[in-house]
Design a protein around this motif. Structure first.
Motif, PDB file in Angstrom:
ATOM      1  N   ILE A 147     -40.816  60.859  55.763  1.00 14.65           N
ATOM      2  CA  ILE A 147     -41.121  61.472  54.479  1.00 14.65           C
ATOM      3  C   ILE A 147     -41.829  62.786  54.781  1.00 14.65           C
ATOM      4  CG2 ILE A 147     -42.414  61.267  52.326  1.00 14.65           C
ATOM      5  CD1 ILE A 147     -40.043  59.381  52.509  1.00 14.65           C
ATOM      6  N   THR A 192     -45.171  56.170  50.712  1.00 15.42           N
ATOM      7  CA  THR A 192     -45.064  56.815  49.403  1.00 15.42           C
ATOM      8  C   THR A 192     -46.182  57.846  49.286  1.00 15.42           C
ATOM      9  OG1 THR A 192     -44.064  54.879  48.367  1.00 15.42           O
ATOM     10  CG2 THR A 192     -45.161  56.451  46.908  1.00 15.42           C
ATOM     11  N   TYR A 193     -45.826  59.056  48.875  1.00 14.07           N
ATOM     12  CA  TYR A 193     -46.803  60.147  48.784  1.00 14.07           C
ATOM     13  C   TYR A 193     -47.033  60.510  47.326  1.00 14.07           C
ATOM     14  CZ  TYR A 193     -48.848  64.830  49.148  1.00 14.07           C
ATOM     15  OH  TYR A 193     -49.659  65.927  49.021  1.00 14.07           O
ATOM     16  N   ASP A 194     -48.305  60.746  46.978  1.00 13.92           N
ATOM     17  CA  ASP A 194     -48.629  61.220  45.634  1.00 13.92           C
ATOM     18  C   ASP A 194     -49.960  61.952  45.653  1.00 13.92           C
ATOM     19  OD1 ASP A 194     -47.975  61.078  42.632  1.00 13.92           O
ATOM     20  OD2 ASP A 194     -50.031  60.313  42.694  1.00 13.92           O
ATOM     21  N   ALA A 241     -39.827  49.846  49.240  1.00 14.51           N
ATOM     22  CA  ALA A 241     -40.636  51.061  49.111  1.00 14.51           C
ATOM     23  C   ALA A 241     -41.513  50.985  47.870  1.00 14.51           C
ATOM     24  CB  ALA A 241     -39.724  52.284  49.034  1.00 14.51           C
ATOM     25  N   ILE A 243     -43.511  52.348  44.633  1.00 14.02           N
ATOM     26  CA  ILE A 243     -43.154  53.342  43.619  1.00 14.02           C
ATOM     27  C   ILE A 243     -44.378  53.699  42.783  1.00 14.02           C
ATOM     28  CG2 ILE A 243     -41.813  53.756  41.519  1.00 14.02           C
ATOM     29  CD1 ILE A 243     -39.557  52.181  42.649  1.00 14.02           C
ATOM     30  N   LEU A 249     -49.214  52.046  40.695  1.00 18.27           N
ATOM     31  CA  LEU A 249     -48.516  51.892  41.964  1.00 18.27           C
ATOM     32  C   LEU A 249     -47.885  50.509  41.973  1.00 18.27           C
ATOM     33  CD1 LEU A 249     -47.948  53.055  44.830  1.00 18.27           C
ATOM     34  CD2 LEU A 249     -49.998  51.832  45.588  1.00 18.27           C
ATOM     35  N   ASP A 279     -35.399  47.544  47.838  1.00 15.21           N
ATOM     36  CA  ASP A 279     -35.952  48.612  47.017  1.00 15.21           C
ATOM     37  C   ASP A 279     -35.575  48.379  45.561  1.00 15.21           C
ATOM     38  OD1 ASP A 279     -37.018  49.811  49.225  1.00 15.21           O
ATOM     39  OD2 ASP A 279     -35.509  51.392  49.372  1.00 15.21           O
TER      40      ASP A 279
END
Length: 459
Positions: A147, A192-194, A241, A243, A249, A279
């Motif tokens: 990612i 997961t990036y946020d 993954a 979400i 989250l 997923d």
């Protein structure tokens, strides 16, 4: 969407029992006759090297404007045009043969392709011609696709480490490590990036939030609690993954729960008893989930209320769901069918038997042979019969066989007999490949939580 999840999940019959227990047989739900408004035909195919499906967990399509990039464990990386060209030499822009197996990626970043190998390397290749721009050694095989955010590539390795790597130079910024359980499913979900935070679902059933710049932990919670006496019973992998949606989250665990967490501190909003490993999808109304028994659910993402349940595909070994248009969900099963369901109520809309289509060659003068091996592949497009020539492209879901191989999708292709379990202790001390010995034989379907175990010794 740039990332096109490849292939289909092959979930074998479950036998999480001791040696003397009777064999459990899962009978796929029969299909109900229906008239389908869709039909399918093959646009083009490329031949790729065959491989064991246990090596394909982290492989994806990376899709450019009019091209796709993909790799296979033999080490071949291919750049191809998405539109049919008629001949192999016109369809393929370039191919690059690496000296080590490719097991994750590729990820597009600027003019680079970032991949992971089983020989513990993260590599960046040129999108133009496939030459290696940089390669960085890590501690073990890289099973999660990278990612890339703000010039940093985040990858996970099979030994429980998470790396931050500069996507331009390949320099390692930081590494964090998490203790793994004795036994876990093969395969790792990407991070997961946020908003400056990385969220990681570990094989231990824990979810961790890390500062993306430094790797420093912000919080960690035990989402799924292991239960049981044996390592098999205590498996609580978070394979799907994570979400982020609407300030929540969402986490789905095997032998665990579907939960909604507060991303600021990890506090629980709600939890629902659903066990899964594939997923899942989310839109403005609901989460759409396939559980470990291939039952499909729609769950209100705000409060966790079940909106509908579809058990028509039970034990049919479904792939990860994919949105199709604005009102439908597309599912592929291991028995050779693609299904469309209405996302409002879960009713079946259409069905196409793909294995028949895969054996029909597209109409070209230099037509290659019909798909008769696990190395063959096909692109499918779907045409609604009520819309004249207006084709609806389902390229993202139906490029069957390129990376996962048709061994994943079609049961009549030969399948490997065994798969390697990680961190398992055997009497003969052959821990890394115990499951190819008389100690244990366990089959691991792609991203599967349903493990067929024939145990002849004490593991």
């Amino acid at each position: 969407m740039d990332w096109l999840k490849l292939g289909v999940a092959a979930v074998l019959a479950t036998q999480l029992v001791a040696c003397s227990s009777p064999k459990v047989v899962r009978v796929p739900a029969p299909l109900i006759e229906m008239s389908s408004p869709y039909q399918a035909h093959k646009d083009w195919q490329l031949q790729v090297d065959g491989f064991k499906y246990s090596d394909s967990e982290g492989l994806y399509f990376a899709k450019g404007e009019d091209t796709i990039y993909f790799g296979v464990p033999s080490g071949n990386i291919t750049k191809a045009l998405t539109q049919p060209q008629g001949r192999w030499t016109d369809q393929v822009v370039w191919q690059k043969k690496l000296n080590e197996p490719v097991v994750s990626g590729p990820t597009l970043y600027d003019d680079l392709l970032i991949i992971g190998t089983s020989k513990a390397h993260v590599m960046a290749l040129s999108q133009k011609d496939g030459h290696i721009v940089w390669q960085t050694p890590v501690s073990s095989e890289v099973l999660s696709r990278a990612i890339v955010v703000e010039g940093q590539a985040y990858v996970r390795t099979v030994d429980g480490k998470l790396y931050s790597v500069n996507a331009t130079s390949g320099k390692i910024n930081w590494v964090v490590e998490h203790q793994l359980p004795n036994l876990s499913l093969r395969g790792i979900a990407p991070v997961t990036y946020d908003e400056g935070t990385l969220y990681v679902g570990w094989e231990s059933g824990k979810v961790e939030a890390l500062d993306a710049a430094t790797g420093e932990r912000r919080w960690q919670v035990q989402v799924i609690i292991p239960k049981g006496r044996t390592d098999l019973e205590r498996m609580v992998d978070i394979q799907a993954a994570l979400i982020m949606k609407g300030g929540r989250l969402f986490v789905l665990g095997y032998q665990g729960k579907l939960v909604a967490l507060n991303p600021e501190n990890g506090n629980l909003y709600w939890a629902k008893d659903i066990s899964g490993f594939r997923d899942f999808l989310i839109d403005q109304q609901a989460l759409y989930i396939v559980d470990e028994d291939d039952i499909v659910y729609a769950i209100d993402y705000v409060n966790g209320t079940q909106l509908w349940k579809q058990d028509r595909f039970k034990y049919r070994q479904l792939a990860d769901p994919v949105f199709y248009g604005t009102n439908q969900i597309l599912l592929a099963d291991d028995l050779g069918y693609i299904h469309w369901i209405d996302k409002i109520d879960g009713t079946a809309v259409a069905r196409v038997e793909v294995r028949k289509v895969l054996r029909r060659c597209f109409k070209q003068t230099d037509c290659p042979p019909a798909a008769d091996s696990a190395a063959d592949s096909a692109t499918l497009t779907v045409q609604p019969l009520t819309r004249d020539k207006e084709f609806m492209d389902i390229f993202s879901a139906c490029l069957l066989g390129l990376i996962q191989g048709l061994t994943e999708f079609l049961p009549w292709f030969p399948r490997p007999a065994t798969w390697p379990l990680r961190n398992i202790s055997c009497p003969d001390s052959r821990s890394r490949d115990c499951c190819s010995t008389s100690c244990c034989t366990r089959r691991q379907p792609w991203r599967s939580s349903s493990i067929s175990a024939a145990i002849s010794g004490t593991c």
